[in-house]
Design an enzyme around this catalytic site. Structure first.
Site, mmCIF file in Angstrom:
data_model
loop_
_atom_site.group_PDB
_atom_site.id
_atom_site.type_symbol
_atom_site.label_atom_id
_atom_site.label_comp_id
_atom_site.label_asym_id
_atom_site.label_seq_id
_atom_site.Cartn_x
_atom_site.Cartn_y
_atom_site.Cartn_z
ATOM 1 N N ASP A 65 0.826 -1.199 0.000
ATOM 2 C CA ASP A 65 0.000 0.000 0.000
ATOM 3 C C ASP A 65 0.868 1.260 0.000
ATOM 4 O O ASP A 65 1.628 1.497 0.937
ATOM 5 C CB ASP A 65 -0.877 -0.037 1.258
ATOM 6 C CG ASP A 65 -1.936 1.029 1.233
ATOM 7 O OD1 ASP A 65 -2.684 1.094 0.241
ATOM 8 O OD2 ASP A 65 -2.020 1.802 2.193
ATOM 9 N N THR A 98 -3.091 6.053 -4.301
ATOM 10 C CA THR A 98 -1.967 6.835 -3.786
ATOM 11 C C THR A 98 -0.664 6.547 -4.533
ATOM 12 O O THR A 98 0.097 7.455 -4.822
ATOM 13 C CB THR A 98 -1.753 6.585 -2.286
ATOM 14 O OG1 THR A 98 -1.785 5.187 -2.058
ATOM 15 C CG2 THR A 98 -2.856 7.231 -1.485
ATOM 16 N N THR A 99 -0.434 5.263 -4.843
ATOM 17 C CA THR A 99 0.804 4.945 -5.555
ATOM 18 C C THR A 99 0.806 5.633 -6.916
ATOM 19 O O THR A 99 1.791 6.256 -7.314
ATOM 20 C CB THR A 99 0.956 3.418 -5.738
ATOM 21 O OG1 THR A 99 0.691 2.798 -4.488
ATOM 22 C CG2 THR A 99 2.334 3.060 -6.203
ATOM 23 N N ASP A 390 -9.469 0.248 1.007
ATOM 24 C CA ASP A 390 -9.450 0.779 -0.365
ATOM 25 C C ASP A 390 -10.745 0.412 -1.083
ATOM 26 O O ASP A 390 -11.366 1.235 -1.755
ATOM 27 C CB ASP A 390 -8.272 0.197 -1.167
ATOM 28 C CG ASP A 390 -6.935 0.816 -0.752
ATOM 29 O OD1 ASP A 390 -6.915 1.597 0.215
ATOM 30 O OD2 ASP A 390 -5.927 0.515 -1.397
HETATM 31 P P1 ADP Z 1 -2.753 2.648 -6.257
HETATM 32 O O1 ADP Z 1 -2.188 2.925 -4.907
HETATM 33 O O2 ADP Z 1 -2.424 3.723 -7.222
HETATM 34 O O3 ADP Z 1 -4.185 2.291 -6.230
HETATM 35 P P2 ADP Z 1 -2.317 -0.079 -7.050
HETATM 36 O O4 ADP Z 1 -1.145 -0.923 -6.700
HETATM 37 O O5 ADP Z 1 -3.609 -0.407 -6.427
HETATM 38 O O6 ADP Z 1 -1.917 1.410 -6.783
HETATM 39 O O7 ADP Z 1 -2.440 -0.151 -8.630
HETATM 40 C C1 ADP Z 1 -3.431 0.505 -9.333
HETATM 41 C C2 ADP Z 1 -3.231 0.317 -10.826
HETATM 42 O O8 ADP Z 1 -3.288 -1.064 -11.165
HETATM 43 C C3 ADP Z 1 -4.338 0.997 -11.609
HETATM 44 O O9 ADP Z 1 -3.785 1.652 -12.720
HETATM 45 C C4 ADP Z 1 -5.210 -0.172 -12.045
HETATM 46 O O10 ADP Z 1 -5.890 0.094 -13.248
HETATM 47 C C5 ADP Z 1 -4.218 -1.275 -12.209
HETATM 48 N N1 ADP Z 1 -4.841 -2.596 -12.048
HETATM 49 C C6 ADP Z 1 -5.355 -3.124 -10.938
HETATM 50 N N2 ADP Z 1 -5.826 -4.380 -11.176
HETATM 51 C C7 ADP Z 1 -5.592 -4.636 -12.463
HETATM 52 C C8 ADP Z 1 -5.835 -5.759 -13.320
HETATM 53 N N3 ADP Z 1 -6.420 -6.867 -12.869
HETATM 54 N N4 ADP Z 1 -5.460 -5.665 -14.600
HETATM 55 C C9 ADP Z 1 -4.868 -4.554 -15.054
HETATM 56 N N5 ADP Z 1 -4.594 -3.480 -14.311
HETATM 57 C C10 ADP Z 1 -4.947 -3.508 -13.033
HETATM 58 MG MG MG Z 2 -5.152 0.623 -5.469
#
Ligand code: ADP
Ligand code: MG
Length: 522
Positions: A65, A98-99, A390
């Site tokens: 996270d 956030t990331t 989240d």
């Molecule tokens: P954040 O803290 O930004 O939410 P995450 O590690 O949750 O970071 O990653 C979010 C990113 O991962 C988004 O761009 C989302 O579209 C992408 N994402 C999440 N699940 C999938 C998936 N199953 N296939 C493709 N992209 C995904």
């Molecule tokens: Mg996320």
């Protein structure tokens, strides 16, 4: 001009004040911000890696996270801390993304560095970024897919997408189901208060044993072992006080001269306690929640009447129980009129972890829910809690009316294309900043590809050509490396989250760009 120590400064500032200005100040800040982005970028997306954070006393946190990583890192650089604060605000507001926001901010600053080197003023860059963000937010809204608040399947997909990457994976579907049910349970009003969802964590057992309680969980046990532990169609009384012998109001000693008088006195006390228990029984009360002690004798009577009684319940819990069961908070048992009592469809006494608790379910005004998360270890439990948090936010904003977009870099690729078109109409130096913004957006699909061990260039080329051909929901599936329709795959994210990610990322980058003087007291 690394450090301006000229005469002018000496007139104003204490001798040991550190000051860096202009280019050097900006450079140092940008470097720090980029380092922060670099630190979290490997965690982005479903294939993102976890980080193990060890604090000075040896406590370990393993997490994926973004905001957790940043808050636990001991960051000293002020500019880097500004990024962390932006991420924390984003986490509070939309709970996700956030990331992405931090990675985007880092990339915007990298692009900005190049522009500034070409003698474009940092303010012009910041203005161009602002302009691009406003346009991007508009484009995102226009491309959104509406979601019906009763479309449970889609809501579950949204919950799943926001949980990706956090080690909840195995039980993700189970948790997504719980999250959606919980938010729907409290979604009576337009604006949903996630504070009405109580998330409990219990160590031990599998994640799949996590569950939703449609109601309130009270961490107390019955006052007597002989009381019923499973009741249905329940009438509830909420008493602010206890059921005890009344304390004499003034500190008077009661003079008792013989054994006879003493017994009479004690009998009277017992009678009074029994009488109160009988009143409860006559009013058909099934469950009593009391704010103070219940005397043993009273507990005996209540048990023999088949009444479940709980003592020493916290005032705020009593208030919540009163609200959801639609009961009045009584100060005395003398007034047990029916309309002052509450109702619930079931009250059960059950184990939660090592302790017993009372579950009050299906209350009249049940706009509350309790999620009980279970996992084998504390670490796993914490990470699941963050994932669920989240997901709760993502589902909340969707039910509140935010449309959704595909994930996997689809919106960023789409926006990059559209903004390059838009830039042409902007003209001047700002045009370059809008174009740089478009380029920066592609850091998201590029990073998703990198983290999945794919060639980022190949992935980007394919994404661009699919979007060029009008395929607005084409995104990268990091699991297979293919570019697929994210809508069909069910990888969906709320527009509100994407908009905030862009807004926060740009805000953080602009704030840093506009600083040209760092003055620090020693
Ligand atoms: P954040 O803290 O930004 O939410 P995450 O590690 O949750 O970071 O990653 C979010 C990113 O991962 C988004 O761009 C989302 O579209 C992408 N994402 C999440 N699940 C999938 C998936 N199953 N296939 C493709 N992209 C995904
Ligand atoms: Mg996320």
């Amino acid at each position: 001009m690394a450090s301006q120590g000229g005469r002018g400064q000496q007139l104003l500032l204490a001798e040991d004040t550190q000051r860096t200005s202009g280019r050097d100040a900006r450079q140092a800040n940008i470097t720090a911000a980029k380092a922060i982005a670099q630190a979290v970028r490997t965690t982005l997306g479903p294939k993102g890696m976890d980080k193990m954070l060890v604090d000075s006393s040896g406590n370990v946190v393993v997490t994926n996270d973004g905001v957790t990583i940043l808050s636990k890192m001991d960051i000293e650089h002020p500019a880097a801390n500004m990024i962390v604060e932006v991420a924390e605000t984003l986490e509070q507001e939309v709970g996700d993304g956030t990331t992405s926001a931090v990675v985007l901010a880092g990339e915007l600053l990298r692009e900005a560095e190049e522009l500034v080197e070409q003698d474009i003023h940092p303010s012009t860059v910041a203005d161009g970024y602002r302009r691009a963000t406003v346009k991007a937010e508009e484009l995102l809204a226009a491309g959104a897919i509406g979601v019906d608040r009763d479309d449970v399947d889609t809501l579950e997909q949204i919950a799943l997408t926001s949980m990706t990457g956090k080690s909840a994976e195995d039980a993700a579907e189970h948790l997504a189901g719980i999250v959606v049910q919980a938010v729907r349970a409290v979604a009576e009003q337009e604006v949903i208060d996630l504070g009405e969802i109580d998330v409990r964590t219990v160590e031990g057992q599998a994640v799949t044993e996590s569950e939703l309680v449609d109601g309130v969980l009270v961490d107390e046990e019955p006052v007597h072992a002989g009381m019923p532990v499973a009741l249905q169609d329940v009438t509830v009384a909420i008493l602010d006080r206890g059921v005890e012998v009344d304390e004499p109001e003034i500190d008077a000693e009661i003079a008792v001269d013989d054994a006879q008088r003493l017994r009479e006195f004690q009998d009277a006390e017992q009678d009074s306690l029994r009488e109160r228990a009988e009143r409860l029984a006559e009013a058909d009360v099934d469950v009593l929640f009391a704010g103070d002690d219940i005397a043993d004798v009273a507990a005996e009577y209540l048990a023999s009447e088949g009444i479940l009684a709980i003592e020493d319940v916290d005032a705020d819990v009593l208030a919540q129980l009163a609200r959801v069961t639609d009961a009045d908070r009584l100060t005395t048992i003398n007034d047990l009129a029916g309309d002052r009592l509450g109702t619930a469809s079931a009250v059960d006494v059950d184990d939660i972890g090592e302790d017993e608790a009372v579950f009050v379910e299906g209350a009249t005004d049940s706009d509350v829910a309790t999620i009980i998360l279970r996992a084998g270890t504390e670490d796993a439990l914490n990470e699941i809690e963050r994932a669920v948090d989240d997901a709760l936010h993502a589902v909340r904003v969707t039910i509140e009316g935010s449309g959704v977009l595909g994930g996997g870099g689809a919106p960023e690729t789409q926006l990059a294309l559209a903004l390059r078109d838009f830039a042409e109409g902007v003209g001047g130096r700002e045009q370059l900043a809008v174009e740089a913004f478009a380029d920066a957006l592609e850091v998201i699909p590029r990073t998703l590809a990198e983290n999945a061990g794919l060639d980022p260039i190949d992935s980007l080329v394919e994404l661009r050509s699919r979007h060029d051909a009008g395929d607005a929901t084409a995104g990268l599936d990091p699991a297979t490396g293919n570019v697929v329709d994210m809508r069909e795959q069910g990888t969906l994210e709320p527009v509100a989250v994407k908009q905030q990610v862009l807004g926060s990322g740009t805000e953080a980058a602009s704030m840093i760009l506009r600083i040209d003087d760092v003055i620090s007291a020693s």
